[in-house]
Design a protein around this motif. Sequence first.
Motif, PDB file in Angstrom:
ATOM      1  N   ASP A  92       0.872  -1.226   0.025  1.00  0.00           N
ATOM      2  CA  ASP A  92       0.216   0.040   0.024  1.00  0.00           C
ATOM      3  C   ASP A  92       0.899   1.218   0.274  1.00  0.00           C
ATOM      4  N   ASP A  93       1.879   1.403   0.238  1.00  0.00           N
ATOM      5  CA  ASP A  93       3.266   2.009   0.658  1.00  0.00           C
ATOM      6  C   ASP A  93       3.663   2.845  -0.960  1.00  0.00           C
ATOM      7  N   PRO A  94       3.700   3.586  -1.560  1.00  0.00           N
ATOM      8  CA  PRO A  94       3.624   4.033  -3.130  1.00  0.00           C
ATOM      9  C   PRO A  94       4.790   4.095  -3.169  1.00  0.00           C
ATOM     10  N   ALA A  95       6.365   3.751  -2.576  1.00  0.00           N
ATOM     11  CA  ALA A  95       7.622   3.058  -2.027  1.00  0.00           C
ATOM     12  C   ALA A  95       7.426   2.307  -2.745  1.00  0.00           C
ATOM     13  N   TYR A  96       6.612   1.321  -2.911  1.00  0.00           N
ATOM     14  CA  TYR A  96       7.058  -0.093  -3.436  1.00  0.00           C
ATOM     15  C   TYR A  96       7.101  -0.704  -4.691  1.00  0.00           C
ATOM     16  N   VAL A  97       8.546  -1.291  -5.032  1.00  0.00           N
ATOM     17  CA  VAL A  97       8.654  -1.931  -6.011  1.00  0.00           C
ATOM     18  C   VAL A  97       8.701  -2.987  -6.201  1.00  0.00           C
ATOM     19  N   ALA A  98       9.045  -4.283  -5.308  1.00  0.00           N
ATOM     20  CA  ALA A  98       9.101  -5.718  -5.261  1.00  0.00           C
ATOM     21  C   ALA A  98       8.218  -6.292  -5.861  1.00  0.00           C
ATOM     22  N   ALA A  99       6.935  -6.122  -6.876  1.00  0.00           N
ATOM     23  CA  ALA A  99       6.445  -6.647  -7.267  1.00  0.00           C
ATOM     24  C   ALA A  99       6.696  -6.238  -8.848  1.00  0.00           C
ATOM     25  N   PHE A 100       7.377  -6.223  -9.227  1.00  0.00           N
ATOM     26  CA  PHE A 100       7.599  -5.581 -10.940  1.00  0.00           C
ATOM     27  C   PHE A 100       8.838  -7.213 -11.137  1.00  0.00           C
ATOM     28  N   PHE A 101       9.813  -7.097  -9.749  1.00  0.00           N
ATOM     29  CA  PHE A 101      10.743  -8.176 -10.093  1.00  0.00           C
ATOM     30  C   PHE A 101       9.531  -9.559 -10.921  1.00  0.00           C
ATOM     31  N   THR A 102       8.068  -9.825  -9.872  1.00  0.00           N
ATOM     32  CA  THR A 102       7.875 -10.932 -10.483  1.00  0.00           C
ATOM     33  C   THR A 102       7.646 -10.990 -12.552  1.00  0.00           C
ATOM     34  N   ALA A 103       7.324  -9.818 -12.750  1.00  0.00           N
ATOM     35  CA  ALA A 103       7.494  -9.784 -14.367  1.00  0.00           C
ATOM     36  C   ALA A 103       8.426 -10.058 -15.302  1.00  0.00           C
ATOM     37  N   LEU A 104      10.302  -9.959 -14.249  1.00  0.00           N
ATOM     38  CA  LEU A 104      11.157 -10.922 -14.819  1.00  0.00           C
ATOM     39  C   LEU A 104      10.717 -12.564 -15.610  1.00  0.00           C
ATOM     40  N   LYS A 105      10.073 -13.422 -15.763  1.00  0.00           N
ATOM     41  CA  LYS A 105      10.442 -14.305 -15.656  1.00  0.00           C
ATOM     42  C   LYS A 105       9.629 -14.250 -16.983  1.00  0.00           C
ATOM     43  N   ALA A 106       8.959 -13.156 -17.305  1.00  0.00           N
ATOM     44  CA  ALA A 106       8.070 -13.323 -18.363  1.00  0.00           C
ATOM     45  C   ALA A 106       9.245 -12.844 -19.352  1.00  0.00           C
ATOM     46  N   LEU A 107       9.598 -11.720 -19.193  1.00  0.00           N
ATOM     47  CA  LEU A 107      11.023 -10.482 -19.691  1.00  0.00           C
ATOM     48  C   LEU A 107      11.937 -11.267 -20.398  1.00  0.00           C
ATOM     49  N   TYR A 108      12.390 -12.142 -19.517  1.00  0.00           N
ATOM     50  CA  TYR A 108      14.222 -13.125 -19.434  1.00  0.00           C
ATOM     51  C   TYR A 108      13.545 -14.675 -20.451  1.00  0.00           C
ATOM     52  N   ALA A 109      12.585 -14.899 -20.128  1.00  0.00           N
ATOM     53  CA  ALA A 109      11.546 -15.879 -20.622  1.00  0.00           C
ATOM     54  C   ALA A 109      11.455 -15.877 -22.860  1.00  0.00           C
ATOM     55  N   THR A 110      11.047 -14.402 -23.163  1.00  0.00           N
ATOM     56  CA  THR A 110      11.607 -13.984 -24.504  1.00  0.00           C
ATOM     57  C   THR A 110      12.512 -13.940 -25.223  1.00  0.00           C
ATOM     58  N   GLU A 111      13.556 -14.243 -24.533  1.00  0.00           N
ATOM     59  CA  GLU A 111      15.276 -13.519 -25.448  1.00  0.00           C
ATOM     60  C   GLU A 111      14.965 -15.007 -26.681  1.00  0.00           C
ATOM     61  N   ASP A 112      14.796 -14.937 -26.909  1.00  0.00           N
ATOM     62  CA  ASP A 112      15.151 -16.106 -28.734  1.00  0.00           C
ATOM     63  C   ASP A 112      14.500 -14.845 -29.344  1.00  0.00           C
ATOM     64  N   GLN A 113      12.684 -15.051 -28.961  1.00  0.00           N
ATOM     65  CA  GLN A 113      12.662 -13.992 -29.617  1.00  0.00           C
ATOM     66  C   GLN A 113      12.717 -12.925 -30.135  1.00  0.00           C
ATOM     67  N   LEU A 114      12.990 -11.915 -28.601  1.00  0.00           N
ATOM     68  CA  LEU A 114      13.483 -10.563 -28.576  1.00  0.00           C
ATOM     69  C   LEU A 114      15.152 -10.209 -29.873  1.00  0.00           C
ATOM     70  N   ALA A 115      16.082 -11.407 -29.821  1.00  0.00           N
ATOM     71  CA  ALA A 115      16.906 -12.052 -30.621  1.00  0.00           C
ATOM     72  C   ALA A 115      16.361 -11.779 -32.083  1.00  0.00           C
ATOM     73  N   ALA A 116      15.423 -13.046 -32.269  1.00  0.00           N
ATOM     74  CA  ALA A 116      14.825 -12.745 -33.951  1.00  0.00           C
ATOM     75  C   ALA A 116      14.373 -11.809 -33.981  1.00  0.00           C
ATOM     76  N   ALA A 117      13.602 -10.546 -32.949  1.00  0.00           N
ATOM     77  CA  ALA A 117      13.257  -9.259 -33.176  1.00  0.00           C
ATOM     78  C   ALA A 117      14.249  -8.213 -34.102  1.00  0.00           C
ATOM     79  N   TYR A 118      15.348  -8.192 -33.051  1.00  0.00           N
ATOM     80  CA  TYR A 118      16.414  -7.331 -33.164  1.00  0.00           C
ATOM     81  C   TYR A 118      17.421  -7.556 -35.028  1.00  0.00           C
ATOM     82  N   ARG A 119      17.433  -8.645 -34.856  1.00  0.00           N
ATOM     83  CA  ARG A 119      18.108  -8.963 -36.232  1.00  0.00           C
ATOM     84  C   ARG A 119      17.405  -8.301 -37.724  1.00  0.00           C
ATOM     85  N   SER A 120      15.418  -9.061 -37.879  1.00  0.00           N
ATOM     86  CA  SER A 120      14.603  -8.682 -38.756  1.00  0.00           C
ATOM     87  C   SER A 120      13.493  -7.414 -38.513  1.00  0.00           C
ATOM     88  N   GLY A 121      13.865  -7.221 -36.968  1.00  0.00           N
ATOM     89  CA  GLY A 121      13.151  -5.513 -37.262  1.00  0.00           C
ATOM     90  C   GLY A 121      11.777  -6.149 -37.162  1.00  0.00           C
TER      91      GLY A 121
END
Length: 346
Positions: A92-121
């Motif tokens: 409930d505190d405006p300074a709270y940010v710990a929940a952001f890190f729960t999204a890392l699973k989703a972001l790191y898991a797309t590394e292969d797709q990101l690499a392909a996107a960086y190559r192809s646009g």
Amino acid sequence: MTASFRDQVITDAAAAVRGLTVALGERLGLYRALAGAGPLTAKELATRTGLDERYTTEWLHAQTSAGYLQHDPAHDTYQLPDTHATVLADEDDPAYVAAFFTALKALYATEDQLAAAYRSGGGVEWSDHHDSLDTGMGSFFLPGYRANLVQHWLPALDGVVDRLRAGGKVADVGCGVGHSTLIMAQAFPQATFHGFDYSAAAIEHARELARQAGLADRVTFEVAPADGFPGQGYDLVSYFNVLHDLGHPVPAARWAHQALAEEGVWMIVEPNAKAALAENQHAAGRLFMSLSAVMCLPVAAAQHGPHALGNHAGEAALRAIAEGAGFTRWRRATETAVSAVYQARR
């Protein structure tokens, strides 16, 4: 210089790995168990959380090395300072940010797709990510919404609060899991709210949150695109961190334009970042720019439109989109360190 830069990169590597320990700490209730508890041994913390003591000990070591916890070697106890608890344990505190890190699973898991996107646009669709991206990003922005949306942001818009008190109608476009929609609905019981998002998983989660909050009778959530959501005569159309993720933002803005009531307001909440790279060299700016490279830009590029703004294109680019859609009145209504709030009107 080489040695110091190497140390900087190793520090960043440590932070990248530490992010997973923060996600675990949030997910498993470790920070909440430590908050306000005073000094605890690893065994005491393991008992409080129902976790394995050996793993708990290792987690405590990682958190202590990061400076998140205080360790008393004489008694082998660990303590979460109150000032750190607001950031890591108090949702409930405006300074709270710990929940952001729960999204890392989703972001790191797309590394292969990101690499392909960086190559192809090409891009990486939002739907290509794990559902934790919806919940993690939603929880990251939630404390700021709780602290500012009703208290500061809506009052900064022309006539919106009076309309909502009188029983107005709101379309929250790109609502995600519905946090922004439900906060507004709780504050304005006479108004009706419609949340729209193209993520079916997010909409289902939002509907469950509405049921839990007892708001399902006047808050609806529906899968719909930004350039095709149903309804007319909205007193407010809100975009919370959505516009920069659109590959076709001008048609979406036109749809908002025609969906508004005569004196309605389009509220656009965007990262408070600047187009000039040098002006983003602060904590929030560095986070935004990294997110842009791995999430925001790829999501927009996947839509194969004329725009792929990234999240720090700046106010001028956003205003040009609004004006290209027919809006004639634009102003920066208010801001926080993280968010900039714009108002567009016909």
